[in-house]
Design a protein around this motif. Sequence first.
Motif, PDB file in Angstrom:
ATOM      1  N   ILE A 168       1.153  -1.112  -0.343  1.00 46.20           N
ATOM      2  CA  ILE A 168      -0.077   0.019   0.104  1.00 46.20           C
ATOM      3  C   ILE A 168       1.175   0.815   0.005  1.00 46.20           C
ATOM      4  O   ILE A 168       0.416   1.836  -0.681  1.00 46.20           O
ATOM      5  CB  ILE A 168      -0.836  -0.018   1.257  1.00 46.20           C
ATOM      6  CG1 ILE A 168      -2.219  -1.109   0.916  1.00 46.20           C
ATOM      7  CG2 ILE A 168      -1.744   1.238   1.447  1.00 46.20           C
ATOM      8  CD1 ILE A 168      -3.249  -1.440   2.418  1.00 46.20           C
ATOM      9  N   LYS A 169       1.986   1.718   0.684  1.00 48.05           N
ATOM     10  CA  LYS A 169       3.404   2.091   0.861  1.00 48.05           C
ATOM     11  C   LYS A 169       3.313   2.372   0.034  1.00 48.05           C
ATOM     12  O   LYS A 169       3.657   4.043  -1.409  1.00 48.05           O
ATOM     13  CB  LYS A 169       3.809   2.257   1.786  1.00 48.05           C
ATOM     14  CG  LYS A 169       3.590   2.104   2.746  1.00 48.05           C
ATOM     15  CD  LYS A 169       4.931   2.559   4.380  1.00 48.05           C
ATOM     16  CE  LYS A 169       4.580   2.545   5.361  1.00 48.05           C
ATOM     17  NZ  LYS A 169       5.738   2.133   6.525  1.00 48.05           N
ATOM     18  N   PHE A 170       4.092   1.623  -0.623  1.00 54.98           N
ATOM     19  CA  PHE A 170       4.548   1.636  -2.583  1.00 54.98           C
ATOM     20  C   PHE A 170       3.345   2.286  -3.604  1.00 54.98           C
ATOM     21  O   PHE A 170       3.811   3.039  -4.019  1.00 54.98           O
ATOM     22  CB  PHE A 170       5.013  -0.131  -3.135  1.00 54.98           C
ATOM     23  CG  PHE A 170       5.215   0.562  -4.439  1.00 54.98           C
ATOM     24  CD1 PHE A 170       6.541   0.689  -5.082  1.00 54.98           C
ATOM     25  CD2 PHE A 170       4.705  -0.190  -5.624  1.00 54.98           C
ATOM     26  CE1 PHE A 170       7.188   0.250  -6.383  1.00 54.98           C
ATOM     27  CE2 PHE A 170       4.452  -0.550  -6.521  1.00 54.98           C
ATOM     28  CZ  PHE A 170       6.072   0.090  -7.206  1.00 54.98           C
ATOM     29  N   CYS A 171       2.253   1.817  -4.169  1.00 52.35           N
ATOM     30  CA  CYS A 171       1.230   2.485  -4.492  1.00 52.35           C
ATOM     31  C   CYS A 171       0.662   4.210  -4.129  1.00 52.35           C
ATOM     32  O   CYS A 171       0.709   5.038  -4.835  1.00 52.35           O
ATOM     33  CB  CYS A 171       0.059   1.458  -4.193  1.00 52.35           C
ATOM     34  SG  CYS A 171       0.052  -0.122  -4.599  1.00 52.35           S
ATOM     35  N   PHE A 207       2.518   2.377  -9.799  1.00 50.12           N
ATOM     36  CA  PHE A 207       1.172   1.007  -9.873  1.00 50.12           C
ATOM     37  C   PHE A 207       0.131   1.252 -10.742  1.00 50.12           C
ATOM     38  O   PHE A 207      -0.290   0.589 -11.680  1.00 50.12           O
ATOM     39  CB  PHE A 207       0.765   2.731  -8.448  1.00 50.12           C
ATOM     40  CG  PHE A 207      -0.402   1.754  -8.138  1.00 50.12           C
ATOM     41  CD1 PHE A 207      -0.630   0.484  -7.482  1.00 50.12           C
ATOM     42  CD2 PHE A 207      -1.636   2.547  -8.226  1.00 50.12           C
ATOM     43  CE1 PHE A 207      -2.054   0.185  -7.239  1.00 50.12           C
ATOM     44  CE2 PHE A 207      -2.848   2.176  -7.657  1.00 50.12           C
ATOM     45  CZ  PHE A 207      -2.815   0.778  -7.404  1.00 50.12           C
ATOM     46  N   ILE A 208      -0.127   2.163 -11.696  1.00 52.73           N
ATOM     47  CA  ILE A 208      -0.839   2.539 -12.504  1.00 52.73           C
ATOM     48  C   ILE A 208       0.128   2.419 -13.634  1.00 52.73           C
ATOM     49  O   ILE A 208      -1.184   0.903 -14.108  1.00 52.73           O
ATOM     50  CB  ILE A 208      -0.952   4.242 -13.197  1.00 52.73           C
ATOM     51  CG1 ILE A 208      -1.915   5.205 -11.876  1.00 52.73           C
ATOM     52  CG2 ILE A 208      -1.889   4.302 -14.321  1.00 52.73           C
ATOM     53  CD1 ILE A 208      -2.655   6.469 -12.056  1.00 52.73           C
ATOM     54  N   LEU A 209       0.852   2.346 -14.372  1.00 54.64           N
ATOM     55  CA  LEU A 209       1.759   0.933 -15.130  1.00 54.64           C
ATOM     56  C   LEU A 209       1.205   0.125 -15.139  1.00 54.64           C
ATOM     57  O   LEU A 209       1.190  -0.988 -15.643  1.00 54.64           O
ATOM     58  CB  LEU A 209       3.171   1.496 -15.650  1.00 54.64           C
ATOM     59  CG  LEU A 209       3.954   1.513 -16.359  1.00 54.64           C
ATOM     60  CD1 LEU A 209       3.103   1.775 -17.898  1.00 54.64           C
ATOM     61  CD2 LEU A 209       5.810   1.556 -16.667  1.00 54.64           C
ATOM     62  N   LEU A 210       2.323  -0.162 -14.053  1.00 55.41           N
ATOM     63  CA  LEU A 210       1.928  -2.024 -13.499  1.00 55.41           C
ATOM     64  C   LEU A 210       0.023  -2.489 -13.251  1.00 55.41           C
ATOM     65  O   LEU A 210       0.267  -3.614 -13.588  1.00 55.41           O
ATOM     66  CB  LEU A 210       2.024  -2.430 -11.456  1.00 55.41           C
ATOM     67  CG  LEU A 210       3.895  -2.399 -12.014  1.00 55.41           C
ATOM     68  CD1 LEU A 210       4.470  -2.089 -10.622  1.00 55.41           C
ATOM     69  CD2 LEU A 210       4.334  -3.285 -13.257  1.00 55.41           C
ATOM     70  N   LEU A 211      -0.535  -1.831 -12.594  1.00 56.70           N
ATOM     71  CA  LEU A 211      -1.775  -1.644 -13.090  1.00 56.70           C
ATOM     72  C   LEU A 211      -1.789  -2.403 -14.240  1.00 56.70           C
ATOM     73  O   LEU A 211      -3.279  -2.997 -14.627  1.00 56.70           O
ATOM     74  CB  LEU A 211      -2.757  -1.038 -11.822  1.00 56.70           C
ATOM     75  CG  LEU A 211      -3.885  -1.229 -11.729  1.00 56.70           C
ATOM     76  CD1 LEU A 211      -3.883  -2.108 -11.077  1.00 56.70           C
ATOM     77  CD2 LEU A 211      -5.289  -0.041 -11.140  1.00 56.70           C
ATOM     78  N   LEU A 239       1.041  -5.511 -11.631  1.00 61.71           N
ATOM     79  CA  LEU A 239       1.042  -5.837 -10.143  1.00 61.71           C
ATOM     80  C   LEU A 239       0.574  -6.856  -9.486  1.00 61.71           C
ATOM     81  O   LEU A 239       1.206  -6.824  -8.515  1.00 61.71           O
ATOM     82  CB  LEU A 239      -0.398  -4.458  -9.638  1.00 61.71           C
ATOM     83  CG  LEU A 239      -0.399  -3.995  -8.613  1.00 61.71           C
ATOM     84  CD1 LEU A 239       0.915  -3.526  -8.074  1.00 61.71           C
ATOM     85  CD2 LEU A 239      -1.284  -3.288  -8.445  1.00 61.71           C
ATOM     86  N   GLY A 240      -0.158  -7.741  -9.954  1.00 64.06           N
ATOM     87  CA  GLY A 240      -0.911  -8.938  -9.472  1.00 64.06           C
ATOM     88  C   GLY A 240       0.403  -9.661  -9.796  1.00 64.06           C
ATOM     89  O   GLY A 240       0.656 -10.732  -8.784  1.00 64.06           O
TER      90      GLY A 240
END
Length: 93
Positions: free
Chosen positions: A44-47, A54-58, A63-64
Amino acid sequence: MRKGALTMSSLLLPIAMTQGAKLGIGVGVLIFVLLFIKLIIGFIKFCFRHPIIFILLLVCGGLGLAFNVMLAGVIIVAVLGGGIVAFIFGNFN
């Protein structure tokens, strides 16, 4: 027999376990719970610290994968920790 039914062997299994095995399972569960909570908090802190990554990985689906790889590491550490404790206390009966 229906699935999930209690049998005599499932009721006697905890009684048949040695003290070292019980302690090893307890330590493994404790390690897993502590590291899992730490993993969730860190994720959560990383996000929040890196929203673009975070958005790029998502979007790309990484991300998963990243979370599952880290969760697998937590499970491996917990199993190894519990196994080492069970091994140590199982040899000194």
